[in-house]
Each structure stands twice: as structure tokens, then as C-alpha cells.
Enzyme design. Structure first.
Site, PDB file in Angstrom:
ATOM      1  N   GLY A  49      22.300  -2.508  39.867  1.00 25.66           N
ATOM      2  CA  GLY A  49      22.600  -1.203  39.443  1.00 25.66           C
ATOM      3  C   GLY A  49      22.618  -0.643  38.117  1.00 25.66           C
ATOM      4  N   ARG A  83      28.452   5.530  35.206  1.00 23.69           N
ATOM      5  CA  ARG A  83      29.781   5.652  34.597  1.00 23.69           C
ATOM      6  C   ARG A  83      29.564   5.333  33.198  1.00 23.69           C
ATOM      7  NH1 ARG A  83      34.697   3.963  38.160  1.00 23.69           N
ATOM      8  NH2 ARG A  83      33.220   2.901  39.297  1.00 23.69           N
ATOM      9  N   ASN A 117      22.925 -22.120 -13.625  1.00 22.00           N
ATOM     10  CA  ASN A 117      23.685 -21.077 -13.990  1.00 22.00           C
ATOM     11  C   ASN A 117      23.106 -19.665 -14.190  1.00 22.00           C
ATOM     12  OD1 ASN A 117      26.746 -20.776 -14.769  1.00 22.00           O
ATOM     13  ND2 ASN A 117      25.565 -19.436 -16.169  1.00 22.00           N
ATOM     14  N   ARG A 120      11.909 -10.209 -25.322  1.00 25.45           N
ATOM     15  CA  ARG A 120      12.690  -9.292 -25.557  1.00 25.45           C
ATOM     16  C   ARG A 120      12.073  -8.445 -27.210  1.00 25.45           C
ATOM     17  NH1 ARG A 120      18.434 -11.968 -25.842  1.00 25.45           N
ATOM     18  NH2 ARG A 120      18.501 -12.371 -28.277  1.00 25.45           N
TER      19      ARG A 120
END
Length: 457
Positions: free
Chosen positions: A11, A15, A376, A439
Site C-alpha cells: 500500500g 493518509r 595538548n 610568526r
């Protein structure tokens, strides 16, 4: 005695108002039809045939790993017609066939076993599963003879005034002697209010030919079919309650079962505590002594013993013993987190392995990386794994210390026992035991603000 089963799953379910076939809507993480298949298998019935029709290929795809056979109902002309569509499955077999519906996921394996045992013990040619309800409106009525054997089943629209008063209803689930069923199916007609071939007509045909028809009544909860989104939510709540109570009976503390959502295939060890708002889905395994604080989502993952998870998402990954996750962590698929690891707030891990004892405490992204033990990570670390076209791998050795706001530009390797200065952008391999500083050197230009007229008093 040979036992087999047919599941009616042809089916569309108008609905439901959905493009998805009704039987493929999920209850507690599993398609309804797969719930029914798994329940039958738990009852030690291996030979299962699925009657498909609407969107047959979708249903076959969803059930392809269940080792079932298929019959096709080209036109949906009623339940009797659906079983006739499976006649080739039944031919040549002697024994008992059970018939279930693919939209009734709440039937239990205990009931399936009881059905076969009753059918055999009472020497029935047909046995009907029924339920006693206060309001039988819309259900087929089970008409008994002398309050015992079944005389017939009458669909609601075909009931007379007296039959409408009966409150024993048909579940649309049965056991049949296979040869008697095949014989009776050849005699059914569509002379009824719906113009359909009813499987229920087989009951009266068997009774009129002197064959015994029995019935067992079970709680309505088990026979409840799903024909709308409202009924889908009702089935979800019933099964959720069953699942949560089973875990609690096995030693899991669930603080608020009404607000805890656990899929049917999830396994949880004893002495685990689950707070409200958790959603645990798929084939997840959670070991013992874990604490799942509120509002986490875990999917298809393995969580080790003694793990704590708080307000986090874990998808298709593994988390080792005594690790803590969250709050607000996101562990994406194909990640492997070791033992005693700290995955803290606003940390995202994607397709990476993190070895034992590593700490990633906050505001960090690790993607496509292998991270060793005892590392860490400072706040704001990013593994830069994507160059706009391809993704690359980063390898970080044991006991490495990654300073805050570090960018690790993949592919790159950081060896054991290294330190990386805060604010560095690492593009080359860092040797074992080295300190990497990447850096620009700080330059202070004194008086610059005042010279530019930007000084504020």
C-alpha cells in the site's frame, strides 16, 4: 512443522500524505516493515515473503539486507488479492504460514510465538490475532461461535446492527494451514461494499467447510496499525516507552524517559546515566558507567566505558574509555578518539584519530589528522586541511604541545615531543624535540599613535 510468513507491504498509505511508502516511515529509527521482519526473525521464522506494490523498488532497497523474497501486487485490490499475489511463494509448501502487515510495527516476538503455538495446539486451520477495544469503529468485527471458535470476520462497512456492537476486532494478522489457505483463496469474491477481495472472507469459507478457526486476543497496543502521522507518533511513543523501560530494567538510569529518545538497535551498558534531551540513534553502543548529560546526539557510534558527554554531537565515530566530550563539541564521522582524552567546548573533530591522554580543551578544529598520545592543544588551534580543491593530512606525534592560535597547514608533520609557539603558522615539518616559532617578530613603534593624531584623552 514448516513455518513461514508473508508481510503485506504494497500500500501507498495516502493518509500519510507522503511520497515515501507508508511501510518505510520510521519508528524509533527503523522502518516499520523492518521492525516486522526483525520481530518475525526473533520468532525463529526464516522464510519470509514481502508483498510489494506501490514504490516496490524503494521497499526492496530498504529491505535488501533482510534476506527476504518478494511478490508483486500490481493493483491494490484488497488483502485477499495481496495474498493471492504471493501464491507462488506458497505453492509446494506444507505447514503453516503467518500473515502480517508491514504497517504494524508494535507486534512482539512473544506474540508471534504464541500465535504459532496456539495454532498448533488447537489444531486450527486458521488462527486470528484479535483485540478487545472500547471503541471498535472502523475495525473488522470478529464473530465467534459460543464465545470460542471464530465463525466469521465482518468488515466495519459490511456489519449489521448487531455485529456493530461486537468489541472484539481483527488485527489483520493470522496463521493459516498453507494448503487450506490456497484452496480457500480460490473461492473469495469482491462482492462487498468496498469491491475488494478480503482475506477475512477466507475465515468464513474455511468455517463453512468444517475447518476449525481459532483466535487469540492480545493488547490493542500490539495490533495498532499506522495510517497517519498522528498514529505514527503514537506508535513512536509506545515503542520509545518499551525501549527505555528495557534499558532501565537492564541497569541504565534514565532520568526522564519521556524526554529521552533511543533507537531500537542501540545497546547501553549498566550504570550508565542518561539525562533528558538525549537522542541516541542507529547502531550505537554505549558501554557501562557513562554519563550523558542533557541534549546530546549520538549516531552509529561506540562510546567506551566511563565516558562523559555533555551537550555534544557524535556521529559514526568511536570514543575510548574515560574520555570527556563537550560541552558543545562536534565529533564528525570516521573519527577515533582514544582513552582519557579531553574534547572540550566548541571543539570540532573530523575524520581524525586522537590517541590516549590528549587534551583538546576548547575552540579548536582538527580535520584529516593523526594525533598522538599525551598532546595538548591550545585554544584556537586549526588544522588547515583544505586548499580549496583537495584535502590533506596532518600528523602530530606524541607529547606535542600546540600553542594557542596555531595554524597547521596540511600536509605537515609535527614529530614527538615538540613545542609550537602561540600564534604560529606551521607549513614545514617540525623535528623531534624542537620548538617551532613561525610568526613575524614584534616591532614597537613608540609615539606612532600620537603622530597619527589617533591618541585619545
Amino acid at each position: 512443522m514448516y513455518n513461514c510468513a508473508i508481510i503485506l507491504a504494497a500500500g501507498q498509505g495516502t493518509r500519510m500524505k507522503s511520497s515515501l511508502p507508508k511501510v518505510l516511515h520510521k519508528v524509533c529509527g527503523k522502518e516499520m516493515v523492518n521492525h516486522v521482519i526483525d520481530t518475525i526473525r526473533k520468532s525463529e521464522i526464516e522464510d519470509i515473503n514481502l508483498v510489494v506494490g506501490n514504490a516496490a523498488e524503494k521497499v526492496k532497497e530498504a529491505t535488501k539486507e533482510k534476506n527476504v523474497s518478494y511478490s508483486v501486487q500490481e493493483k491494490q485490490l484488497g488483502t485477499g488479492h495481496a495474498v493471492i499475489s504471493a501464491i507462488d511463494f506458497l505453492k509446494g509448501k506444507k505447514g503453516t504460514v503467518a500473515i502480517f502487515t508491514g504497517d504494524s510495527p508494535l507486534i512482539t516476538d512473544d506474540t508471534v510465538k504464541d500465535l504459532f503455538e496456539f495454532h498448533k495446539k488447537e489444531k486450527c486451520f486458521a488462527t486470528v490475532i484479535t483485540s478487545i477495544v472500547d471503541n471498535p469503529t472502523g475495525y473488522g468485527r470478529v464473530i465467534r461461535e459460543n464465545s470460542k471458535d471464530v465463525k466469521k470476520i465482518v468488515e466495519h462497512k459490511d456489519c449489521n446492527e448487531e455485529e456493530l456492537k461486537v468489541n472484539e476486532v481483527n488485527s489483520a494478522m493470522y496463521c493459516f494451514d498453507i494448503e487450506a489457505l490456497i484452496e480457500s483463496l480460490s473461492k473469495i469474491t469482491n462482492d462487498n461494499a468496498q469491491g475488494e477481495y478480503y482475506l477475512t472472507d477466507v475465515i468464513e469459507i474455511m468455517k463453512n467447510s468444517g475447518k476449525k478457526v481459532g483466535a487469540i486476543a492480545i493488547p490493542f497496543e500490539e495490533i495498532m496499525g499506522v495510517n497517519s502521522r498522528i498514529q505514527l507518533s503514537q506508535a513512536e511513543n509506545i515503542m520509545k516507552k518499551r525501549i527505555n523501560e528495557l534499558h532501565m530494567a537492564n541497569g541504565v538510569t534514565i532520568i526522564d524517559p519521556n524526554n529521552t529518545y533511543i533507537d531500537v538497535d542501540v545497546k547501553i551498558g549498566n550504570d550508565t546515566i542518561i539525562y533528558p534531551g538525549n537522542v541516541i540513534k542507529g547502531n550505537t553502543l554505549i558501554e557501562s558507567d557513562c554519563i550523558l548529560y542533557s541534549n546530546s546526539r549520538i549516531l552509529d557510534s561506540t562510546i567506551g566505558q566511563g565516558v562523559t558527554v555533555e551537550n555534544s554531537v557524535i556521529l559514526e565515530s568511536t570514543v575510548g574509555d574515560k574520555t570527556t566530550v563537550g560541552p558543545f563539541a562536534y565529533i564528525r564521522p570516521e573519527s577515533s578518539i582514544g582513552k582519557s582524552v579531553r574534547v572540550g567546548d566548541f571543539v570540532e573533530i573530523k575524520k581524525s584519530s586522537i590517541d590516549d591522554g590528549t587534551k583538546i580543551s576548547h575552540l579548536t578544529y582538527i580535520g584529516d589528522a593523526e594525533v598522538g598520545s599525551g598532546c595538548n592543544f591550545g585554544c584556537g588551534t586549526v588544522v588547515v586541511n583544505y586548499d580549496g580543491e583537495n584535502k590533506y593530512k596532518t600528523i602530530i606525534g606524541n607529547n606535542s604541545f600546540i600553542g594557542c592560535n596555531t595554524n597547521l597547514v596540511s600536509p605537515v608533520k609535527v614529530n614527538d615531543n615538540t613545542y609550537i609557539a602561540a600564534g604560529s603558522t606551521i607549513t614545514n615539518e617540525v623535528p623531534k624535540g624542537a620548538l617551532a616559532v613561525a610568526r613575524a617578530r614584534q616591532i614597537n613603534k613608540e609615539g606612532w599613535v600620537e603622530k597619527k593624531g589617533l591618541y585619545k584623552k
